[in-house]
Design a protein around this motif. Structure first.
Motif, PDB file in Angstrom:
ATOM      1  N   LEU A  47       0.830  -1.005  -0.005  1.00 28.81           N
ATOM      2  CA  LEU A  47       0.112   0.092  -0.006  1.00 28.81           C
ATOM      3  C   LEU A  47       0.958   1.301  -0.067  1.00 28.81           C
ATOM      4  CD1 LEU A  47      -2.589  -1.099   2.571  1.00 28.81           C
ATOM      5  CD2 LEU A  47      -2.969  -0.637   0.093  1.00 28.81           C
ATOM      6  N   ASN A  48       0.564   2.304  -0.582  1.00 29.43           N
ATOM      7  CA  ASN A  48       1.172   3.324  -0.796  1.00 29.43           C
ATOM      8  C   ASN A  48       0.418   4.458   0.373  1.00 29.43           C
ATOM      9  OD1 ASN A  48       2.423   5.693  -1.616  1.00 29.43           O
ATOM     10  ND2 ASN A  48       0.991   6.517  -2.926  1.00 29.43           N
ATOM     11  N   MET A  49       1.231   3.976   1.683  1.00 28.25           N
ATOM     12  CA  MET A  49       0.964   4.794   2.861  1.00 28.25           C
ATOM     13  C   MET A  49       1.326   6.289   2.874  1.00 28.25           C
ATOM     14  SD  MET A  49      -0.332   2.263   4.129  1.00 28.25           S
ATOM     15  CE  MET A  49      -0.830   2.669   5.718  1.00 28.25           C
ATOM     16  N   GLY A 180      -7.677  -3.662  -2.110  1.00 28.27           N
ATOM     17  CA  GLY A 180      -6.855  -4.374  -3.037  1.00 28.27           C
ATOM     18  C   GLY A 180      -6.897  -3.355  -4.151  1.00 28.27           C
ATOM     19  N   ILE A 181      -7.865  -2.647  -4.575  1.00 31.12           N
ATOM     20  CA  ILE A 181      -7.916  -1.527  -5.620  1.00 31.12           C
ATOM     21  C   ILE A 181      -7.267  -0.320  -5.138  1.00 31.12           C
ATOM     22  CG2 ILE A 181      -9.479   0.127  -6.736  1.00 31.12           C
ATOM     23  CD1 ILE A 181     -11.577  -1.807  -6.649  1.00 31.12           C
ATOM     24  N   TYR A 182      -6.941  -0.057  -4.026  1.00 35.07           N
ATOM     25  CA  TYR A 182      -5.976   0.989  -3.615  1.00 35.07           C
ATOM     26  C   TYR A 182      -4.420   0.565  -3.882  1.00 35.07           C
ATOM     27  CZ  TYR A 182      -8.644   4.411  -1.058  1.00 35.07           C
ATOM     28  OH  TYR A 182      -9.170   5.520  -0.669  1.00 35.07           O
ATOM     29  N   SER A 183      -4.169  -0.730  -3.475  1.00 36.32           N
ATOM     30  CA  SER A 183      -2.722  -1.467  -3.956  1.00 36.32           C
ATOM     31  C   SER A 183      -2.581  -1.436  -5.298  1.00 36.32           C
ATOM     32  CB  SER A 183      -2.845  -2.811  -3.179  1.00 36.32           C
ATOM     33  OG  SER A 183      -1.511  -3.377  -3.613  1.00 36.32           O
ATOM     34  N   LEU A 184      -3.728  -1.874  -6.136  1.00 39.97           N
ATOM     35  CA  LEU A 184      -3.331  -1.904  -7.662  1.00 39.97           C
ATOM     36  C   LEU A 184      -3.096  -0.727  -8.316  1.00 39.97           C
ATOM     37  CD1 LEU A 184      -6.016  -4.786  -8.704  1.00 39.97           C
ATOM     38  CD2 LEU A 184      -3.957  -4.794  -9.057  1.00 39.97           C
ATOM     39  N   VAL A 185      -3.934   0.276  -7.894  1.00 41.94           N
ATOM     40  CA  VAL A 185      -3.736   1.630  -8.692  1.00 41.94           C
ATOM     41  C   VAL A 185      -2.767   2.494  -7.921  1.00 41.94           C
ATOM     42  CG1 VAL A 185      -5.861   1.352  -9.773  1.00 41.94           C
ATOM     43  CG2 VAL A 185      -5.894   2.548  -7.746  1.00 41.94           C
ATOM     44  N   GLY A 186      -2.374   2.201  -6.888  1.00 39.90           N
ATOM     45  CA  GLY A 186      -1.327   2.896  -6.217  1.00 39.90           C
ATOM     46  C   GLY A 186      -1.988   4.363  -5.392  1.00 39.90           C
ATOM     47  N   PHE A 187      -3.175   4.241  -5.128  1.00 40.98           N
ATOM     48  CA  PHE A 187      -3.893   5.309  -4.475  1.00 40.98           C
ATOM     49  C   PHE A 187      -3.176   5.474  -3.029  1.00 40.98           C
ATOM     50  CE2 PHE A 187      -7.833   4.620  -7.028  1.00 40.98           C
ATOM     51  CZ  PHE A 187      -7.580   5.590  -7.997  1.00 40.98           C
ATOM     52  N   GLU A 188      -2.931   6.870  -2.488  1.00 34.96           N
ATOM     53  CA  GLU A 188      -2.357   7.075  -1.349  1.00 34.96           C
ATOM     54  C   GLU A 188      -3.419   6.740  -0.170  1.00 34.96           C
ATOM     55  OE1 GLU A 188       0.336  10.314   0.616  1.00 34.96           O
ATOM     56  OE2 GLU A 188      -1.225  10.913  -0.346  1.00 34.96           O
ATOM     57  N   VAL A 189      -2.734   5.908   0.660  1.00 30.88           N
ATOM     58  CA  VAL A 189      -3.734   5.668   1.997  1.00 30.88           C
ATOM     59  C   VAL A 189      -3.479   6.730   3.033  1.00 30.88           C
ATOM     60  CG1 VAL A 189      -4.291   3.833   3.773  1.00 30.88           C
ATOM     61  CG2 VAL A 189      -3.660   3.186   1.318  1.00 30.88           C
ATOM     62  N   THR A 190      -4.711   7.388   3.375  1.00 32.72           N
ATOM     63  CA  THR A 190      -4.558   8.530   4.531  1.00 32.72           C
ATOM     64  C   THR A 190      -5.477   8.143   5.475  1.00 32.72           C
ATOM     65  OG1 THR A 190      -6.189   9.805   3.217  1.00 32.72           O
ATOM     66  CG2 THR A 190      -3.911  10.102   2.495  1.00 32.72           C
ATOM     67  N   VAL A 191      -5.648   8.924   6.559  1.00 32.23           N
ATOM     68  CA  VAL A 191      -6.280   9.066   7.481  1.00 32.23           C
ATOM     69  C   VAL A 191      -7.927   9.038   6.815  1.00 32.23           C
ATOM     70  CG1 VAL A 191      -7.268  10.300   9.567  1.00 32.23           C
ATOM     71  CG2 VAL A 191      -4.866   9.967   9.119  1.00 32.23           C
ATOM     72  N   GLY A 192      -8.092   9.930   5.876  1.00 30.17           N
ATOM     73  CA  GLY A 192      -9.359  10.006   5.380  1.00 30.17           C
ATOM     74  C   GLY A 192      -9.765   8.648   4.576  1.00 30.17           C
ATOM     75  N   THR A 193      -9.040   7.769   3.981  1.00 30.18           N
ATOM     76  CA  THR A 193      -9.082   6.711   3.667  1.00 30.18           C
ATOM     77  C   THR A 193      -9.772   5.576   4.677  1.00 30.18           C
ATOM     78  OG1 THR A 193      -6.927   6.963   1.972  1.00 30.18           O
ATOM     79  CG2 THR A 193      -8.031   4.579   2.284  1.00 30.18           C
ATOM     80  N   VAL A 194      -8.978   5.854   5.682  1.00 33.06           N
ATOM     81  CA  VAL A 194      -9.392   4.856   6.884  1.00 33.06           C
ATOM     82  C   VAL A 194     -10.846   5.079   7.366  1.00 33.06           C
ATOM     83  CG1 VAL A 194      -9.020   4.140   9.369  1.00 33.06           C
ATOM     84  CG2 VAL A 194      -6.932   4.505   7.588  1.00 33.06           C
ATOM     85  N   ILE A 195     -11.250   6.626   7.396  1.00 28.61           N
ATOM     86  CA  ILE A 195     -12.522   6.908   7.558  1.00 28.61           C
ATOM     87  C   ILE A 195     -13.247   6.389   6.899  1.00 28.61           C
ATOM     88  CG2 ILE A 195     -14.107   8.741   8.107  1.00 28.61           C
ATOM     89  CD1 ILE A 195     -11.537  10.640   8.992  1.00 28.61           C
ATOM     90  N   GLY A 196     -13.138   6.354   5.496  1.00 28.41           N
ATOM     91  CA  GLY A 196     -14.196   5.967   4.384  1.00 28.41           C
ATOM     92  C   GLY A 196     -14.297   4.433   4.902  1.00 28.41           C
ATOM     93  N   LEU A 197     -13.158   3.592   4.925  1.00 30.63           N
ATOM     94  CA  LEU A 197     -13.200   2.233   4.961  1.00 30.63           C
ATOM     95  C   LEU A 197     -14.131   1.912   6.278  1.00 30.63           C
ATOM     96  CD1 LEU A 197      -9.636   0.902   4.556  1.00 30.63           C
ATOM     97  CD2 LEU A 197     -11.438   0.518   3.063  1.00 30.63           C
ATOM     98  N   LEU A 198     -14.041   2.551   7.326  1.00 30.02           N
ATOM     99  CA  LEU A 198     -14.877   2.319   8.514  1.00 30.02           C
ATOM    100  C   LEU A 198     -16.575   2.648   8.190  1.00 30.02           C
ATOM    101  CD1 LEU A 198     -12.683   3.442  11.256  1.00 30.02           C
ATOM    102  CD2 LEU A 198     -13.075   1.240  10.597  1.00 30.02           C
ATOM    103  N   THR A 199     -16.620   3.640   7.323  1.00 25.84           N
ATOM    104  CA  THR A 199     -17.836   4.181   7.115  1.00 25.84           C
ATOM    105  C   THR A 199     -18.816   2.970   6.173  1.00 25.84           C
ATOM    106  OG1 THR A 199     -17.205   6.522   7.270  1.00 25.84           O
ATOM    107  CG2 THR A 199     -19.167   6.041   6.006  1.00 25.84           C
ATOM    108  N   ILE A 200     -18.079   2.414   5.120  1.00 30.94           N
ATOM    109  CA  ILE A 200     -18.654   1.655   4.398  1.00 30.94           C
ATOM    110  C   ILE A 200     -19.141   0.422   4.858  1.00 30.94           C
ATOM    111  CG2 ILE A 200     -17.329   2.616   2.296  1.00 30.94           C
ATOM    112  CD1 ILE A 200     -15.664  -0.302   2.416  1.00 30.94           C
ATOM    113  N   LEU A 201     -18.683  -0.059   5.998  1.00 23.50           N
ATOM    114  CA  LEU A 201     -18.973  -1.175   6.883  1.00 23.50           C
ATOM    115  C   LEU A 201     -20.657  -1.272   7.181  1.00 23.50           C
ATOM    116  CD1 LEU A 201     -16.059  -1.877   9.294  1.00 23.50           C
ATOM    117  CD2 LEU A 201     -16.501  -2.777   6.890  1.00 23.50           C
ATOM    118  N   GLY A 202     -21.040   0.044   7.785  1.00 26.09           N
ATOM    119  CA  GLY A 202     -22.516  -0.004   8.062  1.00 26.09           C
ATOM    120  C   GLY A 202     -23.264  -0.147   6.759  1.00 26.09           C
ATOM    121  N   TYR A 203     -22.792   0.669   5.950  1.00 29.48           N
ATOM    122  CA  TYR A 203     -23.694   0.494   4.562  1.00 29.48           C
ATOM    123  C   TYR A 203     -23.880  -0.868   4.088  1.00 29.48           C
ATOM    124  CZ  TYR A 203     -25.927   1.722  -0.015  1.00 29.48           C
ATOM    125  OH  TYR A 203     -26.716   1.685  -1.111  1.00 29.48           O
ATOM    126  N   SER A 204     -22.601  -1.535   3.998  1.00 30.71           N
ATOM    127  CA  SER A 204     -22.559  -3.034   3.349  1.00 30.71           C
ATOM    128  C   SER A 204     -23.575  -3.841   4.266  1.00 30.71           C
ATOM    129  CB  SER A 204     -21.267  -3.388   3.578  1.00 30.71           C
ATOM    130  OG  SER A 204     -20.996  -4.910   3.123  1.00 30.71           O
TER     131      SER A 204
END
Length: 358
Positions: A47-49, A180-204
């Motif tokens: 991951l591109n941290m 996996g998509i973040y890793s494949l395309v090289g998107f940067e992982v930030t605090v905002g990414t973590v917030i987004g990941l935690l948010t999608i769990l409830g919607y899922s």
């Protein structure tokens, strides 16, 4: 009534439908392939941290005519480290450089001021230590673990353990695809990414629980009839909520797409881009898993029960006997549950008043 609304009503009544459960091996195969790809990408590319996790400095310049590529070249020459440059909506530049301490940060700031031809005091510098990012990551993992445990306990109590297991698998599936998509395309992982990941769990979980609730209601006293198997009724539950799932997903994705493509792409809003990207991928994956993974997995687990095996045997025997006689399988009063579930798939319709299927 609109065409989509009419389709939703017909799906709910069982007049039309798609055999999701019967084709479950296709969806399992697709998900396994995507998951393997994500795991390989994580193992090979990682991951591109962002600097929030690895430490470094963030420089924000005043409005400048310097291009992003040129500013990146200046930053990398001055620091000796890879740099990430974003053009903000105001025309200013946001330059991130990892692995810098305080002394090196001041030196890079001075070099950037010369290269960009702006006064040094006009360049805002923010130093981020790696220990802060590590604390955020640890708290995120802790929160994720607690969330997963609470979800399993709640679903096991409100529904049953098989549904809890299926929902947990769907959640892990969604997180794996997103990361996996973040890793494949090289998107940067930030605090905002973590917030987004935690948010999608409830919607899922939202769509998954809607289908599970419908399935629970329609399978009451299922063993008292010999017309429908558990998988038949699971199909009815998915088809009955399909249009609702599509509508809610589209409505949720539209504003997120606005944040991603307008807020992030046009205006160059870094934090908006980080949050909206993980939300966009996660919401789409969550909609997929609730329909194609969670409920088919529940049907697989449920059909392993002795009672469900015996029911399926009786249902198939009755259908074979009716087919041998060349007769339609009529329902008798003992065969119809309160929810009056219908077989769905590409086998035609059933009559509403007679209970026949053609």
């Amino acid at each position: 009534m609109s065409k989509l609304g009419d389709l939703g009503a017909r799906l709910h009544r069982g007049e039309v439908g798609y055999d999701f459960i019967g084709n479950r091996r296709i969806w399992y195969g697709i998900s396994i392939l995507i998951t393997i790809t994500a795991i390989v990408a994580l193992a090979v590319r990682g991951l591109n941290m962002g600097i929030e996790f690895q430490g470094g400095a963030v420089f924000t310049t005043p409005k400048s005519d310097v291009s992003v590529s040129q500013a990146q070249e200046y930053a990398e020459e001055a620091s000796g480290h890879p740099a990430v440059v974003q053009k903000l909506g105001s025309g200013s530049l946001r330059i991130q450089v990892g692995g810098l301490d305080t002394a090196k940060s001041d030196q890079v700031r001075a070099e950037l001021a010369k290269d960009l031809n702006v006064p040094e005091p006009k360049i805002a510098a923010e130093l981020v230590g790696p220990s802060w990012g590590e604390q955020i990551a640890n708290k995120a993992w802790t929160g994720l673990g607690i969330f997963m445990i609470l979800v399993v306990i709640y679903l096991a109590i409100a529904f049953e353990w098989r549904m809890a297991v299926a929902a947990l698998v769907a959640l892990i599936h969604d997180l794996t695809i997103t990361v996996g998509i973040y890793s494949l395309v090289g998107f940067e992982v930030t605090v905002g990414t973590v917030i987004g990941l935690l948010t999608i769990l409830g919607y899922s979980l939202y769509d998954t629980v809607v289908v599970f609730d419908s399935l629970k209601e329609q399978t009451k006293d299922i063993t008292k009839q010999t017309r429908w198997t558990y998988s038949d009724i699971a199909n009815r539950s998915i088809n009955g909520t399909l249009v609702r799932s599509i509508n809610t997903t589209v409505v949720a994705l539209l504003p997120v797409a606005g944040l991603l493509f307008i807020g992030g792409g046009v205006l160059g809003a870094g934090m908006l881009n980080d949050i909206s990207l993980s939300l966009f991928v996660g919401l789409a994956a969550g909609a997929y898993s609730s329909i194609f993974i969670a409920t088919p997995l529940v049907a697989d687990l449920k059909e392993r029960e002795p009672a469900m095996k015996a029911l399926k045997k009786r249902v198939l025997a009755k259908r074979a006997a009716a087919a041998a006689k060349g007769e339609a399988l009529d329902a008798d009063p003992a065969d119809v549950t309160d929810a009056e579930p219908a077989v769905v798939g590409q086998h035609g319709r059933r009559g509403r008043s007679t209970g026949r299927r053609g």
